[in-house]
Structures are given as structure tokens and as C-alpha cells.
Design a protein around this motif. Sequence first.
Motif, PDB file in Angstrom:
ATOM      1  N   MET A   1       0.833  -1.194   0.000  1.00  0.00           N
ATOM      2  CA  MET A   1       0.000   0.000   0.000  1.00  0.00           C
ATOM      3  C   MET A   1       0.870   1.248   0.000  1.00  0.00           C
ATOM      4  SD  MET A   1      -3.060  -0.928   2.720  1.00  0.00           S
ATOM      5  CE  MET A   1      -4.157   0.303   1.985  1.00  0.00           C
ATOM      6  N   ARG A   2       0.309   2.343  -0.427  1.00  0.00           N
ATOM      7  CA  ARG A   2       0.982   3.642  -0.347  1.00  0.00           C
ATOM      8  C   ARG A   2       0.623   4.279   0.990  1.00  0.00           C
ATOM      9  NH1 ARG A   2      -1.648   3.870  -5.044  1.00  0.00           N
ATOM     10  NH2 ARG A   2      -2.920   5.652  -4.344  1.00  0.00           N
ATOM     11  N   HIS A  24       5.732  -2.030   1.713  1.00  0.00           N
ATOM     12  CA  HIS A  24       4.845  -0.911   1.424  1.00  0.00           C
ATOM     13  C   HIS A  24       5.641   0.294   0.906  1.00  0.00           C
ATOM     14  CE1 HIS A  24       1.377  -2.927   3.160  1.00  0.00           C
ATOM     15  NE2 HIS A  24       2.130  -3.254   4.206  1.00  0.00           N
ATOM     16  N   HIS A  52      -0.489  11.308  -2.082  1.00  0.00           N
ATOM     17  CA  HIS A  52       0.189  10.050  -2.399  1.00  0.00           C
ATOM     18  C   HIS A  52      -0.462   8.863  -1.705  1.00  0.00           C
ATOM     19  CE1 HIS A  52       3.656   7.251  -2.779  1.00  0.00           C
ATOM     20  NE2 HIS A  52       3.443   6.988  -1.499  1.00  0.00           N
ATOM     21  N   ALA A  53      -1.052   9.106  -0.536  1.00  0.00           N
ATOM     22  CA  ALA A  53      -1.373   8.025   0.389  1.00  0.00           C
ATOM     23  C   ALA A  53      -2.712   7.351   0.134  1.00  0.00           C
ATOM     24  CB  ALA A  53      -1.339   8.554   1.819  1.00  0.00           C
ATOM     25  N   GLU A  54      -2.704   6.032   0.216  1.00  0.00           N
ATOM     26  CA  GLU A  54      -3.938   5.264   0.389  1.00  0.00           C
ATOM     27  C   GLU A  54      -4.306   5.214   1.873  1.00  0.00           C
ATOM     28  OE1 GLU A  54      -4.119   1.558  -2.358  1.00  0.00           O
ATOM     29  OE2 GLU A  54      -1.988   1.911  -1.942  1.00  0.00           O
ATOM     30  N   VAL A  55      -3.264   5.224   2.711  1.00  0.00           N
ATOM     31  CA  VAL A  55      -3.424   5.279   4.164  1.00  0.00           C
ATOM     32  C   VAL A  55      -2.529   6.397   4.670  1.00  0.00           C
ATOM     33  CG1 VAL A  55      -3.073   4.086   6.356  1.00  0.00           C
ATOM     34  CG2 VAL A  55      -3.923   2.819   4.367  1.00  0.00           C
ATOM     35  N   THR A  80      -9.917   8.809   2.919  1.00  0.00           N
ATOM     36  CA  THR A  80      -8.619   8.194   3.186  1.00  0.00           C
ATOM     37  C   THR A  80      -8.546   7.747   4.638  1.00  0.00           C
ATOM     38  OG1 THR A  80      -7.518   9.608   1.560  1.00  0.00           O
ATOM     39  CG2 THR A  80      -6.119   8.561   3.206  1.00  0.00           C
ATOM     40  N   THR A 114     -13.395  11.222   6.885  1.00  0.00           N
ATOM     41  CA  THR A 114     -12.111  10.517   6.977  1.00  0.00           C
ATOM     42  C   THR A 114     -12.188   9.501   8.107  1.00  0.00           C
ATOM     43  OG1 THR A 114     -10.905  12.466   6.200  1.00  0.00           O
ATOM     44  CG2 THR A 114      -9.637  10.807   7.387  1.00  0.00           C
ATOM     45  N   THR A 152      -8.248  -2.930   7.949  1.00  0.00           N
ATOM     46  CA  THR A 152      -7.044  -2.533   7.212  1.00  0.00           C
ATOM     47  C   THR A 152      -5.912  -2.195   8.173  1.00  0.00           C
ATOM     48  OG1 THR A 152      -8.359  -1.666   5.376  1.00  0.00           O
ATOM     49  CG2 THR A 152      -6.090  -0.868   5.561  1.00  0.00           C
TER      50      THR A 152
END
Length: 208
Positions: A1-2, A24, A52-55, A80, A114, A152
Motif C-alpha cells: 500500500m501507499r 509498502h 500520495h497516500a492510500e493510508v 482516506t 475521513t 485494514t
Amino acid sequence: MRIGLLGTGNVARALAHGWSAAGHDTLLGSRRPEDRTDLGLPVAGLSETAAHAEVLVNATPGAVSVELLHSIGAPALAGTLLIDVGVGLSDDFTELSHPNSSLGEQIQEAFPLTPVVKTLCTMDSTVMTAPDGLDGPSTVFLSGDDAEAKRTTGRLLTDLGWPASSQLDIGGITTARGQEHFALLFMGIAGGLGAHTFNINVVTRPSA
């Protein structure tokens, strides 16, 4: 993941190294990325890191975290997963910035679109990514209102070395108060031990 980590201190760097080792794609976010080029880790501005982030992980000082997130903006954070590991403490570590609430709750209230999960704030950065370095199993807690976000987060905790048996979901985001308020007891234990590398374990009665 990002994974984007807001902050460049010990906690953010430890988590970035831990998740990078698990495969990651990690990026540290700083208000002044041009001053943080010596970390051996990729660093970008806060908004670039969020994009940039998925998380996204909040590893900033808890007393300024909400203000910092507002500087990124609610639209950029909507949808996110935000893992909050921050705790607001006074400079002498004797008082909480959120004595009648928690940083996790305040972030969730300020950014309702969020999903926020509170975790990893009951231990030092040296334990976050090396729980097997302690003399026995210990517990990491999860607080949050979104079940999928917690699942997650649990998988990402597993990637840091926390097996499912060590992860304890204690309920909604209001339970983040217990995690954050433990900081005062943490400081007392650290003073008694003369060290910060420890954790607690929830021990129950044996099954009948």
C-alpha cells in the motif's frame, strides 16, 4: 500500500522503516521537506504526502495535529483511512492537551468523511515495529468507528509484527481516550523502570 506518514520524528521514521521492510511504499510528510533530506527516507510536503497516500498516518505532536490536518484540507483527506498515533502532552510530559476528550475524537469530529483509527500510542517507537523484541507477548489497541478501516489497520499492524492475538479492538473512537490517557501512566512506568522499551499485556482468566 501507499502509506503517507505526517511527521518526521522518531515515531514516523520507525513506522516508515517498518512498513517499507514489509513491502509498502512509504512517504514522510513535512512542513519543510527541504530541511529533512538527511533522513534516508523519502520526504515531501504535507499535501503531496496526503495525495500520495492510500493510508495516512498522523505522527505529529498531538497538540498541533488538528491544525496541521486543517492545513491540508478536508477534501484532500476525505475517504482516506487516517491512522492516528499522536498524543497531546505538555512540554514536561505531565499534562494532557485533551484531558476530557482525545486527539482521535477531535480529528474524527473535524474530518467526518475521513475514517480515523487510533492505535500504537501506548508504547515507545522502539516497540511499535519490534514487538517480538520484548520478553513475551503484549497488546496493541484499536479504536475507531469504521469496521473496514480497523480491518485494514489490523493488517498493517500484522506487517509490523503484531499477530492478531496481540490486537485488541476496544470499540469506537471515544475509546481513544483510554489509549491516550495511558500516556501519564506510561511516563510513570518509564520513570520506575528507567527505560521506555516496554509494553503492557492484557491477561485474562484461562478458559473453563
